[in-house]
Design an enzyme around this catalytic site. Structure first.
Site, mmCIF file in Angstrom:
data_model
loop_
_atom_site.group_PDB
_atom_site.id
_atom_site.type_symbol
_atom_site.label_atom_id
_atom_site.label_comp_id
_atom_site.label_asym_id
_atom_site.label_seq_id
_atom_site.Cartn_x
_atom_site.Cartn_y
_atom_site.Cartn_z
ATOM 1 N N GLY A 130 -27.561 -39.146 44.786
ATOM 2 C CA GLY A 130 -26.906 -40.382 45.208
ATOM 3 C C GLY A 130 -25.410 -40.193 45.435
ATOM 4 N N ALA A 171 -27.639 -40.821 41.177
ATOM 5 C CA ALA A 171 -27.983 -42.133 40.620
ATOM 6 C C ALA A 171 -28.117 -41.960 39.115
ATOM 7 C CB ALA A 171 -29.292 -42.614 41.226
ATOM 8 N N GLU A 226 -32.847 -34.290 43.815
ATOM 9 C CA GLU A 226 -33.912 -35.273 43.592
ATOM 10 C C GLU A 226 -35.282 -34.612 43.540
ATOM 11 O OE1 GLU A 226 -31.345 -35.771 45.606
ATOM 12 O OE2 GLU A 226 -30.861 -37.896 45.859
ATOM 13 N N GLU A 268 -25.078 -38.827 48.771
ATOM 14 C CA GLU A 268 -25.384 -39.908 49.723
ATOM 15 C C GLU A 268 -24.191 -40.856 49.875
ATOM 16 O OE1 GLU A 268 -29.124 -40.765 47.665
ATOM 17 O OE2 GLU A 268 -30.141 -40.462 49.576
HETATM 18 N N1 3HC Z 1 -27.844 -39.824 35.378
HETATM 19 C C1 3HC Z 1 -27.599 -40.023 34.066
HETATM 20 N N2 3HC Z 1 -27.201 -39.062 33.225
HETATM 21 C C2 3HC Z 1 -27.028 -37.836 33.740
HETATM 22 C C3 3HC Z 1 -27.251 -37.544 35.090
HETATM 23 C C4 3HC Z 1 -27.688 -38.601 35.940
HETATM 24 N N3 3HC Z 1 -27.916 -38.431 37.240
HETATM 25 N N4 3HC Z 1 -27.011 -36.249 35.299
HETATM 26 C C5 3HC Z 1 -26.643 -35.738 34.117
HETATM 27 N N5 3HC Z 1 -26.654 -36.693 33.174
HETATM 28 C C6 3HC Z 1 -26.313 -36.550 31.759
HETATM 29 C C7 3HC Z 1 -27.224 -35.562 31.065
HETATM 30 O O1 3HC Z 1 -28.429 -36.168 30.655
HETATM 31 C C8 3HC Z 1 -26.355 -35.117 29.906
HETATM 32 O O2 3HC Z 1 -26.448 -36.127 28.938
HETATM 33 P P1 3HC Z 1 -26.453 -35.744 27.385
HETATM 34 O O3 3HC Z 1 -25.141 -35.085 27.132
HETATM 35 O O4 3HC Z 1 -26.639 -37.046 26.719
HETATM 36 O O5 3HC Z 1 -27.609 -34.804 27.199
HETATM 37 C C9 3HC Z 1 -24.947 -35.152 30.486
HETATM 38 O O6 3HC Z 1 -25.027 -35.962 31.672
HETATM 39 C C10 3HC Z 1 -24.399 -33.817 30.877
HETATM 40 O O7 3HC Z 1 -25.364 -33.170 31.704
HETATM 41 P P2 3HC Z 1 -25.615 -31.607 31.598
HETATM 42 O O8 3HC Z 1 -25.823 -31.215 30.200
HETATM 43 O O9 3HC Z 1 -26.689 -31.291 32.566
HETATM 44 O O10 3HC Z 1 -24.203 -31.065 32.064
HETATM 45 P P3 3HC Z 1 -23.852 -29.872 33.030
HETATM 46 O O11 3HC Z 1 -22.392 -29.872 33.147
HETATM 47 O O12 3HC Z 1 -24.559 -28.636 32.587
HETATM 48 O O13 3HC Z 1 -24.487 -30.244 34.453
HETATM 49 C C11 3HC Z 1 -24.978 -31.612 36.378
HETATM 50 C C12 3HC Z 1 -24.021 -31.327 35.187
HETATM 51 C C13 3HC Z 1 -24.960 -30.410 37.339
HETATM 52 C C14 3HC Z 1 -24.490 -32.836 37.074
HETATM 53 C C15 3HC Z 1 -26.410 -31.772 35.822
HETATM 54 O O14 3HC Z 1 -26.369 -32.724 34.789
HETATM 55 C C16 3HC Z 1 -27.400 -32.264 36.837
HETATM 56 O O15 3HC Z 1 -27.904 -31.480 37.608
HETATM 57 N N6 3HC Z 1 -27.700 -33.566 36.793
HETATM 58 C C17 3HC Z 1 -28.765 -34.137 37.597
HETATM 59 C C18 3HC Z 1 -28.282 -34.514 38.917
HETATM 60 C C19 3HC Z 1 -29.383 -35.182 39.668
HETATM 61 O O16 3HC Z 1 -30.559 -34.875 39.557
HETATM 62 N N7 3HC Z 1 -28.995 -36.119 40.525
HETATM 63 C C20 3HC Z 1 -29.946 -36.871 41.317
HETATM 64 C C21 3HC Z 1 -30.363 -38.094 40.571
HETATM 65 S S1 3HC Z 1 -31.604 -39.005 41.443
HETATM 66 C C22 3HC Z 1 -30.748 -39.768 42.699
HETATM 67 O O17 3HC Z 1 -29.577 -39.584 42.837
HETATM 68 C C23 3HC Z 1 -31.565 -40.667 43.576
HETATM 69 C C24 3HC Z 1 -30.786 -41.106 44.789
HETATM 70 O O18 3HC Z 1 -31.253 -40.424 45.916
HETATM 71 C C25 3HC Z 1 -30.938 -42.584 45.040
#
Ligand code: 3HC
Length: 693
Positions: A102, A63, A125, A105
């Site tokens: 997400g 998400a 998450e 999912e």
């Molecule tokens: N939403 C918005 N922006 C995101 C994002 C997300 N879920 N995940 C990453 N980004 C952004 C980062 O903030 C970063 O932005 P910036 O360049 O402005 O700083 C950019 O994407 C690149 O991210 P990374 O520097 O982390 O790039 P990597 O290539 O090293 O890693 C990744 C990529 C493995 C996807 C890592 O970013 C990551 O682990 N992201 C988080 C994923 C996450 O936690 N997903 C779950 C979200 S909650 C959810 O989904 C709820 C659902 O159940 C309803």
């Protein structure tokens, strides 16, 4: 359609391609585009299947975190997922990269899933303090079984494509071009008249209350203090207590509650801060990282060996230089032994170890460092010795070769001068054990070239570390803040708080251990040496609180001798040490100190506010450029509990005015020398702002 979702029809197969850089998060336009793609697929009788895939380096990675806390733009992710689940034509997720949260999912709600071989799947998450909210806790157990579902959703770690296939989470691993493979897969489904399949229609696996109980206990221990892991278990349990649709509704409520809670706010703050600290604010645009493919390490004690291991583990060749042949041989034996134990435990393969060992070249001659582009100095923590080493390095390496010191408190500006090449000199302060701990304090000295800063920030990331930039000061960020906590801990003992009570207070705040248990673990002789090195700048009261020196004089060095603040049995289990009580009583009598009862609240505030006040000084002095540097360093270097967001985020939550009032009270009680408020703190309070805003 939508700015971020392209819809195209190729014969009987429709394709929705999401293109929402950087990670294809399910932002509003993606949700709208997907919903529209499903509507069009359903409406067009010529279309028999829909493929969902992503452009760029990854399938949906979750998400959109940036939308959290803002009003929802329709449709919500669960609405889109419900449309997929109920579609009358098969939907195929064709995935690559990191299929997370997400995104996972979405994939699980599609009826079929194919993946490229190097795809990773996971529910991160939990690391953001969030309960998955779009069916993850309900579809995963139905597809992969209970044990795998608990592991995946509560631990956050990824599973690879082979693991996902073995666990029934995907249907096939695709080779070659994913778009073509997905088309071929969809054609086969159509040819075989295979219709939609909903994971929600599958029964839950057999209930296993013991598995839940074991997971609850493990998570309570491993992720102590965090609420999300246990809430995720509750969410999985919903599958046994109500039907699928009702469970989805409740799962979403749990997800929203978790997002609104302080722990998730803190953890999301750290997620953003971690990315922020990688961008050094004042580096000129032309400060490009120098190419590094040969690294040297000089000094092969505990830290030097750990650094060699960290570098080789990242696949980089490393020249390891020790004092003499016997030192070098001992170091290599130590390294080999540590890796052999990882192989024995199954966390590393022998093949991986052999590859790493092949990257290490050993020598007892500093001239062998001539061919390296960066040397990390990790010789003994002695000013004269380090200066001599820097003088040697300045002569024996090429101009432009970066010379980085791993010192934890010596003045890097002085080392820079000794080298004769100050602009190439910086600090790279690793934490023990260096091959394990993620934090790396990179230190910019007065004359460090900006290119050098860019290089060590990039290199830190390349060797798997989390680099945070600090300026030069005694102890940099972590040890300087920690020294204030140690000071207060010793003073509190002198005033009447027992070490066990002080440790308990910090443990219940969320630290992995308190200062006294930590002292015993690190070695009281090590702590005594650090105190000695700083004695010249210590106050009389700090010198008087010489408990560590008293214990060292008695041969009590902590865990390694079985006695320190605590007594330890063969399994290193701690119990109260009567010698400690006697020492404290005798100390009080010797110095005419009156012991008093001290509340847990005062203990917590004195230990933690002393650190926050020092953090404010670091900011005011520009040693830390932003509060993010401090939060990231303290969480990853000292074990400050991540779900508080780090000291500066936590302090903002308390209110800096309240914090300042307490600091002023401690100043009145304890004296200006220890509790003068940081000027920046006073300024922020006057302006009615926090460290962040
Ligand atoms: N939403 C918005 N922006 C995101 C994002 C997300 N879920 N995940 C990453 N980004 C952004 C980062 O903030 C970063 O932005 P910036 O360049 O402005 O700083 C950019 O994407 C690149 O991210 P990374 O520097 O982390 O790039 P990597 O290539 O090293 O890693 C990744 C990529 C493995 C996807 C890592 O970013 C990551 O682990 N992201 C988080 C994923 C996450 O936690 N997903 C779950 C979200 S909650 C959810 O989904 C709820 C659902 O159940 C309803």
């Amino acid at each position: 359609m939508s700015d971020t979702v392209q819809f195209a029809v190729h014969g009987a197969i429709a394709e929705a391609v999401i293109d929402n850089p950087p990670v294809n998060a399910t932002s509003a336009s993606v949700r709208q585009g997907l919903a529209e793609a499903i509507r069009r697929t359903e409406a067009d009788p010529a279309i028999h299947a829909l493929v969902v895939r992503c452009a760029g380096k990854t399938f949906i990675a979750g998400a959109d975190i940036r939308e959290f806390g803002k009003p929802l733009v329709e449709p919500g992710l669960p609405d889109v997922i419900a449309m997929m689940d109920r579609a009358t034509k098969p939907i195929i997720a064709a995935v690559h990269g990191t299929v997370l949260g997400g995104g996972f999912e979405v994939a699980l709600a599609c009826h079929y899933r194919i993946a490229l071989p190097d795809t990773k799947f996971g529910f991160p998450e939990v690391n953001l303090g969030i309960v998955p909210g779009a069916g993850g806790t309900q579809r995963t157990p139905r597809l992969a079984g209970l044990a795998a579902a608990i592991r995946l959703t509560t631990e956050g770690g990824p599973i690879d494509a082979a693991g996902a296939l073995a666990n029934g989470l995907i249907d096939a691993i695709a080779e070659g071009n994913l778009g073509i493979a997905a088309h071929v897969y969809a054609e086969a489904l159509i040819a075989e008249s295979k219709g939609p399949r909903s994971a929600g229609q599958l029964p839950m696996p057999a209930d296993d209350p013991t598995l839940f109980e074991e997971a609850r206990q493990t998570l309570s221990r491993k992720m102590r203090g965090q609420s999300a892991p246990l809430k995720i278990l509750d969410a999985i349990r919903l599958g046994y207590d109500m039907d699928f649709d009702a469970a989805l509704v409740r799962e979403l409520e749990l997800c929203r509650e978790s997002i609104a809670g302080p722990q998730s706010r803190a953890l999301r703050h750290l997620f953003a801060a971690e990315r922020e600290v990688a961008r050094v604010p004042d580096l000129p645009a032309d400060a490009v990282a120098r190419p590094i493919d040969r690294i040297g390490v000089i000094g092969l004690g505990v830290m030097g060996r750990g650094i060699v291991m960290a570098v080789a583990s990242a696949g980089l060749p490393v020249m390891a230089v020790g004092l003499d042949r016997s030192h070098v041989d001992a170091a290599m034996q130590g390294i080999t032994k540590l890796w052999a134990s990882s192989v024995a435990k199954g966390s590393l393969t022998q093949e991986a170890v052999d590859k790493r060992l092949a990257l290490i070249t050993i020598s007892d001659d500093p001239r062998d460092l001539a061919a390296t582009q960066l040397v990390i100095e990790a010789v003994t923590e002695d000013r004269a010795i380090k200066q001599a080493v820097f003088a040697t390095l300045g002569q024996m390496t090429q101009p432009g070769t970066i010379l980085a010191s791993n010192t934890s408190f010596l003045n890097i500006d002085a080392l820079a001068e000794a080298s004769g090449r100050a602009e190439d000199v910086c600090g790279m302060h690793f934490f023990n054990p260096a091959h394990v701990m993620r934090l790396l304090e990179n230190v910019r000295a007065a004359r460090t070239n900006p290119e050098v800063v860019a290089t060590i920030m990039a290199l830190g990331k390349r060797i798997g570390k989390l680099p945070v930039l600090s300026g030069v000061c005694d102890g940099f960020i972590v040890n300087r803040m920690l020294s204030k906590r140690s000071r207060e801990a010793f003073f509190l003992v002198e005033e009447g708080a027992s070490p066990a009570l002080i440790d308990k207070v910090l443990l219940s705040y969320g630290f992995p251990m308190g200062p006294f248990a930590l002292g015993d673990l690190a070695g009281l002789d090590v702590q005594a040496a650090a105190r000695k090195a700083r004695a010249a700048s210590a106050t009389e009261r700090e010198l008087r609180a010489n408990f560590v020196e008293q214990m060292v004089a008695q041969g009590r060095l902590g865990q390694k001798t079985g006695s320190g603040w605590y007594i330890y049995d063969e399994k290193r289990k701690a119990s109260p040490n009567p010698q400690t009580d006697a020492m404290i009583a005798a100390h009080a009598e010797r110095h005419g100190l009156t012991l008093r009862a001290i509340s847990e609240e005062e203990i917590r505030e004195r230990l933690l506010y002393a650190m926050v006040n020092e953090g404010a000084k670091l900011l005011g002095e520009g040693i830390a450029a932003r509060p993010q540097e401090i939060d990231i360093a303290m969480v990853n270097g000292l074990g400050w509990p991540n779900y508080t967001g780090g000291p500066m985020h936590w302090a903002d939550g308390i209110g800096l005015d309240k914090l300042l009032a307490r600091i002023e009270r401690f100043r009145a009680e304890q004296g200006d020398a220890y509790w003068t408020p940081a000027p920046l703190l006073a300024r922020h309070v006057a302006e009615g702002r926090g460290f962040y805003a």
